[in-house]
Design a protein around this motif. Structure first.
Motif, PDB file in Angstrom:
ATOM      1  N   SER A 149      -5.932   4.793   0.965  1.00 27.69           N
ATOM      2  CA  SER A 149      -5.289   5.735   1.871  1.00 27.69           C
ATOM      3  C   SER A 149      -5.058   7.076   1.166  1.00 27.69           C
ATOM      4  O   SER A 149      -5.767   7.410   0.216  1.00 27.69           O
ATOM      5  N   GLU A 154       1.888   4.559  -4.237  1.00 29.62           N
ATOM      6  CA  GLU A 154       1.610   5.996  -4.278  1.00 29.62           C
ATOM      7  C   GLU A 154       0.958   6.281  -5.631  1.00 29.62           C
ATOM      8  O   GLU A 154       1.596   6.170  -6.676  1.00 29.62           O
ATOM      9  N   GLU A 211      -3.292   2.404   8.307  1.00 29.13           N
ATOM     10  CA  GLU A 211      -2.263   1.581   7.672  1.00 29.13           C
ATOM     11  C   GLU A 211      -1.533   0.731   8.713  1.00 29.13           C
ATOM     12  O   GLU A 211      -1.261  -0.457   8.485  1.00 29.13           O
ATOM     13  N   ALA A 227       1.017   9.459   2.771  1.00 26.27           N
ATOM     14  CA  ALA A 227       0.412   9.620   4.097  1.00 26.27           C
ATOM     15  C   ALA A 227       1.448   9.729   5.208  1.00 26.27           C
ATOM     16  O   ALA A 227       1.191  10.343   6.250  1.00 26.27           O
ATOM     17  N   ARG A 260      -2.465   4.456  -1.847  1.00 28.77           N
ATOM     18  CA  ARG A 260      -2.395   5.838  -1.378  1.00 28.77           C
ATOM     19  C   ARG A 260      -2.858   6.774  -2.496  1.00 28.77           C
ATOM     20  O   ARG A 260      -2.058   7.292  -3.281  1.00 28.77           O
ATOM     21  N   THR A 280       2.533  -1.122  -0.925  1.00 28.84           N
ATOM     22  CA  THR A 280       1.953   0.207  -0.788  1.00 28.84           C
ATOM     23  C   THR A 280       2.239   0.975  -2.064  1.00 28.84           C
ATOM     24  O   THR A 280       3.396   1.082  -2.488  1.00 28.84           O
ATOM     25  N   HIS A 304      -5.339   8.142   8.193  1.00 29.13           N
ATOM     26  CA  HIS A 304      -4.944   7.171   7.170  1.00 29.13           C
ATOM     27  C   HIS A 304      -3.709   6.398   7.621  1.00 29.13           C
ATOM     28  O   HIS A 304      -3.640   5.166   7.478  1.00 29.13           O
TER      29      HIS A 304
END
Length: 282
Positions: A101, A191, A120, A105, A134, A189, A116
């Motif tokens: 992603s 980053e 998700e 996002a 991400r 998730t 994106h």
């Protein structure tokens, strides 16, 4: 365990395949690509896979346990294409999807974020175990203009003093390989971004030092930058997007200081100095 890699002949996909080979046998890997003839050199099983042909996807995913879903390159078509893949993966019994992603996002002002974020959501609602990577900006995104900047002595852009936490494609690909072959990443998730942020003025300074030629960063308006990109041959829509991404960068949309990427890698991310040095000697 079989791992499928979509877009395996792309810039990120090829590196991901190479990295995966370090952690799992080659016969556990499957390249899922639109042009199988281009994937022969990867040295792994190859299957035809086109995001836009949903009726063929489920068959190609049979026997795949984990899927690296590298986001499609056709901006504006991604949500539909990714939905096709996710639905096919569910029908084929894929156990986990790792999706590439975009950094932040859910808060980013970049026009890339919409598709994106939609992907998700589709992924989370599918019921398939997921991991969302991400990915921040690729340092290589700036190399297309570097030769011209060295020649002219000017690096133009609209990012102002925005901080950019980019990393190399190799960094992101290695992180994906570690997630695909490791444990503890279910329904998380991440980053992902480079350890050390820089501005485009910093980029110009580093490029000057590495190339031996003075390069000045010139900050211009979004409209001026778009017009400049069109003048050097870019399509109008792409030029507008690139200029818009710079405006996003000026708002720190490309900044993250969590160091999650280097934590996954178990090493520092590739420095701007090393990335530019490698590019210039190629």
């Amino acid at each position: 365990m079989k791992i499928g890699i979509t877009g395996a002949t792309g810039q990120l996909g090829r590196i991901a395949v190479d990295k995966l080979k370090l952690y799992t046998p080659s016969d556990h890997l499957v390249a899922l690509v639109r042009s199988p003839e281009k994937a022969v050199e990867l040295g792994i099983e190859v299957r035809l896979f086109d995001y836009s042909n949903p009726e063929t996807l489920a068959e190609s995913l049979k026997g795949i346990d984990k899927l690296l879903l590298i986001s499609g390159s056709e901006v504006g078509q991604r949500e539909v294409q990714h939905k096709n893949v996710i639905e096919a993966a569910k029908a084929s019994g894929v156990k986990q999807i790792i999706y590439t992603s975009l950094l932040h996002a859910d808060t980013s002002s970049l026009n890339l974020a919409t598709e994106h974020l939609a992907t998700e959501l589709i992924l989370k609602e599918s019921g398939i175990t997921y991991t969302i990577l991400r990915n921040g900006w690729y340092t290589e995104n700036y190399f297309g203009s570097l030769a011209g900047a060295i020649e002219s002595g000017i690096l133009a852009g609209s990012a102002g003093e925005g901080k950019i936490s980019s990393a190399s494609r190799e960094d992101y690909a290695e992180a994906a390989a570690k997630v695909l072959t490791g444990d503890g990443h279910a329904n998380k998730t991440y980053e992902l971004a480079g350890d050390i942020a820089y501005t485009l003025a910093d980029f110009a300074k580093e490029a000057s030092e590495q190339s031996g030629k003075f390069i000045q960063y010139k900050n211009i308006s979004e409209k001026e930058y778009s017009e400049l990109l069109i003048k050097i041959g870019l399509p109008e829509s792409l030029a507008a997007s690139i200029a818009g991404w710079d405006i996003g960068a000026s708002k720190d949309d490309l900044f993250d200081d969590s160091k999650t990427l280097s934590s996954l890698l178990g090493r520092p991310t590739t420095t701007l100095k090393d990335a530019i040095k490698t590019f210039l000697i190629q």
